[in-house]
Design a protein around this motif. Structure first.
Motif, PDB file in Angstrom:
ATOM      1  N   LYS A  55       1.023  -0.953   0.184  1.00 31.25           N
ATOM      2  CA  LYS A  55      -0.049   0.221  -0.201  1.00 31.25           C
ATOM      3  C   LYS A  55       1.115   1.384   0.222  1.00 31.25           C
ATOM      4  O   LYS A  55       0.538   2.324  -0.085  1.00 31.25           O
ATOM      5  N   LEU A  56       1.918   1.145   0.914  1.00 25.37           N
ATOM      6  CA  LEU A  56       2.954   2.322   1.315  1.00 25.37           C
ATOM      7  C   LEU A  56       3.524   2.299  -0.731  1.00 25.37           C
ATOM      8  O   LEU A  56       3.689   3.525  -0.786  1.00 25.37           O
ATOM      9  N   LEU A  57       4.333   1.678  -1.173  1.00 24.58           N
ATOM     10  CA  LEU A  57       4.560   1.939  -2.758  1.00 24.58           C
ATOM     11  C   LEU A  57       4.009   2.220  -3.367  1.00 24.58           C
ATOM     12  O   LEU A  57       3.926   2.283  -4.927  1.00 24.58           O
ATOM     13  N   ALA A  58       2.577   1.758  -3.179  1.00 23.80           N
ATOM     14  CA  ALA A  58       1.180   2.452  -4.699  1.00 23.80           C
ATOM     15  C   ALA A  58       1.802   4.248  -4.412  1.00 23.80           C
ATOM     16  O   ALA A  58       1.414   5.220  -4.946  1.00 23.80           O
ATOM     17  N   ASN A  59       2.925   4.663  -3.354  1.00 28.04           N
ATOM     18  CA  ASN A  59       2.635   6.398  -2.882  1.00 28.04           C
ATOM     19  C   ASN A  59       3.959   6.608  -3.973  1.00 28.04           C
ATOM     20  O   ASN A  59       4.667   6.597  -3.137  1.00 28.04           O
ATOM     21  N   PRO A  60       3.768   7.482  -4.552  1.00 32.37           N
ATOM     22  CA  PRO A  60       5.131   7.668  -5.189  1.00 32.37           C
ATOM     23  C   PRO A  60       6.555   8.464  -4.736  1.00 32.37           C
ATOM     24  O   PRO A  60       7.056   8.636  -4.618  1.00 32.37           O
ATOM     25  N   LYS A  61       5.716   9.311  -3.516  1.00 28.56           N
ATOM     26  CA  LYS A  61       6.502   9.524  -2.527  1.00 28.56           C
ATOM     27  C   LYS A  61       7.066   9.048  -2.059  1.00 28.56           C
ATOM     28  O   LYS A  61       7.951   9.335  -1.130  1.00 28.56           O
ATOM     29  N   VAL A  62       6.351   8.079  -0.976  1.00 26.20           N
ATOM     30  CA  VAL A  62       7.553   7.335  -0.476  1.00 26.20           C
ATOM     31  C   VAL A  62       8.713   5.983  -0.957  1.00 26.20           C
ATOM     32  O   VAL A  62       8.434   5.800  -2.564  1.00 26.20           O
ATOM     33  N   PRO A  63      10.325   6.367  -0.283  1.00 29.02           N
ATOM     34  CA  PRO A  63      11.110   5.335  -0.873  1.00 29.02           C
ATOM     35  C   PRO A  63      10.794   4.436  -1.354  1.00 29.02           C
ATOM     36  O   PRO A  63       9.919   3.130  -0.349  1.00 29.02           O
ATOM     37  N   ARG A  64      11.798   4.163  -2.583  1.00 30.11           N
ATOM     38  CA  ARG A  64      11.340   2.170  -2.904  1.00 30.11           C
ATOM     39  C   ARG A  64      12.054   1.458  -2.158  1.00 30.11           C
ATOM     40  O   ARG A  64      11.701  -0.050  -2.163  1.00 30.11           O
ATOM     41  N   ASP A  65      12.473   1.950  -1.504  1.00 28.43           N
ATOM     42  CA  ASP A  65      13.573   0.626  -0.832  1.00 28.43           C
ATOM     43  C   ASP A  65      12.777   0.719   1.109  1.00 28.43           C
ATOM     44  O   ASP A  65      13.891   0.408   2.114  1.00 28.43           O
ATOM     45  N   ILE A  66      11.741   0.697   1.031  1.00 22.54           N
ATOM     46  CA  ILE A  66      11.509   0.478   2.734  1.00 22.54           C
ATOM     47  C   ILE A  66      11.012  -1.910   2.691  1.00 22.54           C
ATOM     48  O   ILE A  66      10.827  -2.035   1.668  1.00 22.54           O
ATOM     49  N   SER A  67      11.075  -1.327   4.149  1.00 19.49           N
ATOM     50  CA  SER A  67      11.434  -3.114   5.164  1.00 19.49           C
ATOM     51  C   SER A  67      10.191  -2.676   5.771  1.00 19.49           C
ATOM     52  O   SER A  67       9.322  -1.418   6.517  1.00 19.49           O
ATOM     53  N   GLY A  68      10.241  -3.710   6.464  1.00 16.54           N
ATOM     54  CA  GLY A  68       9.621  -3.711   8.173  1.00 16.54           C
ATOM     55  C   GLY A  68       9.415  -2.917   8.655  1.00 16.54           C
ATOM     56  O   GLY A  68       9.635  -2.800   9.903  1.00 16.54           O
ATOM     57  N   GLU A 122      10.636   8.854  10.789  1.00 16.77           N
ATOM     58  CA  GLU A 122      12.082   8.849  10.321  1.00 16.77           C
ATOM     59  C   GLU A 122      12.011   8.828   8.607  1.00 16.77           C
ATOM     60  O   GLU A 122      12.434   9.633   8.283  1.00 16.77           O
ATOM     61  N   ASP A 123      11.788   7.661   8.092  1.00 13.41           N
ATOM     62  CA  ASP A 123      12.109   7.157   7.312  1.00 13.41           C
ATOM     63  C   ASP A 123      11.172   7.361   6.259  1.00 13.41           C
ATOM     64  O   ASP A 123      11.771   7.373   5.084  1.00 13.41           O
ATOM     65  N   LEU A 124       9.703   7.327   6.277  1.00 18.35           N
ATOM     66  CA  LEU A 124       8.882   7.768   5.534  1.00 18.35           C
ATOM     67  C   LEU A 124       8.565   9.009   5.283  1.00 18.35           C
ATOM     68  O   LEU A 124       7.623   9.584   4.458  1.00 18.35           O
ATOM     69  N   ALA A 125       9.193  10.087   6.029  1.00 21.88           N
ATOM     70  CA  ALA A 125       8.945  11.604   6.099  1.00 21.88           C
ATOM     71  C   ALA A 125       7.265  11.502   6.598  1.00 21.88           C
ATOM     72  O   ALA A 125       6.701  12.806   5.923  1.00 21.88           O
ATOM     73  N   PHE A 126       6.828  11.182   7.096  1.00 23.01           N
ATOM     74  CA  PHE A 126       4.811  11.020   7.317  1.00 23.01           C
ATOM     75  C   PHE A 126       5.169  11.615   8.443  1.00 23.01           C
ATOM     76  O   PHE A 126       5.601  11.644   9.546  1.00 23.01           O
ATOM     77  N   ASP A 127       3.955  12.968   8.238  1.00 28.64           N
ATOM     78  CA  ASP A 127       3.420  13.713  10.377  1.00 28.64           C
ATOM     79  C   ASP A 127       2.553  13.045  10.094  1.00 28.64           C
ATOM     80  O   ASP A 127       2.064  12.149   9.738  1.00 28.64           O
ATOM     81  N   SER A 128       1.836  13.370  11.475  1.00 31.15           N
ATOM     82  CA  SER A 128       1.476  13.108  11.684  1.00 31.15           C
ATOM     83  C   SER A 128       0.043  12.268  11.488  1.00 31.15           C
ATOM     84  O   SER A 128      -0.955  11.746  11.413  1.00 31.15           O
ATOM     85  N   LEU A 129      -0.486  13.567  10.731  1.00 31.11           N
ATOM     86  CA  LEU A 129      -2.223  13.580   9.619  1.00 31.11           C
ATOM     87  C   LEU A 129      -1.852  12.832   8.469  1.00 31.11           C
ATOM     88  O   LEU A 129      -2.746  11.437   8.651  1.00 31.11           O
ATOM     89  N   ALA A 130      -0.544  12.399   8.070  1.00 31.51           N
ATOM     90  CA  ALA A 130      -0.198  11.243   6.912  1.00 31.51           C
ATOM     91  C   ALA A 130      -0.590   9.870   7.918  1.00 31.51           C
ATOM     92  O   ALA A 130      -0.994   9.209   6.976  1.00 31.51           O
ATOM     93  N   VAL A 131       0.484   9.625   8.905  1.00 31.72           N
ATOM     94  CA  VAL A 131       0.191   8.775   9.791  1.00 31.72           C
ATOM     95  C   VAL A 131      -1.271   8.558   9.894  1.00 31.72           C
ATOM     96  O   VAL A 131      -1.787   7.187   9.665  1.00 31.72           O
ATOM     97  N   MET A 132      -2.154   8.954  10.616  1.00 30.92           N
ATOM     98  CA  MET A 132      -3.363   9.454  10.817  1.00 30.92           C
ATOM     99  C   MET A 132      -4.261   8.338   9.593  1.00 30.92           C
ATOM    100  O   MET A 132      -4.941   7.656   9.401  1.00 30.92           O
ATOM    101  N   ASN A 133      -4.207   9.600   8.345  1.00 33.05           N
ATOM    102  CA  ASN A 133      -5.006   8.790   7.684  1.00 33.05           C
ATOM    103  C   ASN A 133      -4.244   7.371   6.690  1.00 33.05           C
ATOM    104  O   ASN A 133      -4.665   6.194   6.778  1.00 33.05           O
TER     105      ASN A 133
END
Length: 83
Positions: free
Chosen positions: A15-28, A34-45
């Motif tokens: 689901k995260l990789l569907a967002n083009p702003k998310v880094p491609r090298d994410i893992s569990g 910190e790594d995805l640069a999500f603010d609190s609102l983005a996390v909640m959404n």
């Protein structure tokens, strides 16, 4: 839907990789803020999107403890098992 942490983590990553702003090298182990640069609102959404897909509700007190994608997956699996 499988109830394993690995499967839920993979679903979250897809689901995260569907967002083009998310880094491609994410893992569990990737840290959501910190790594995805999500603010609190983005996390909640994002969590609400996952909650809708997996038919689970993550309480705010448990959400505060989540740092990584695997943390979120473990929390969801635990909640679905009634813990």
């Amino acid at each position: 839907m499988s109830e394993t942490v690995q499967d839920v983590s993979a679903l979250i990553i897809n689901k995260l990789l569907a967002n083009p702003k998310v880094p491609r090298d994410i893992s569990g182990a990737s840290k959501i803020v910190e790594d995805l640069a999500f603010d609190s609102l983005a996390v909640m959404n994002f969590v609400m999107e996952i909650e809708d897909e997996l038919d689970v509700s993550v309480p705010l007190d448990r959400l505060a403890e989540i740092r990584t994608i695997d943390d979120l997956a473990e929390c969801i699996v635990s909640l679905k098992k009634g813990n």
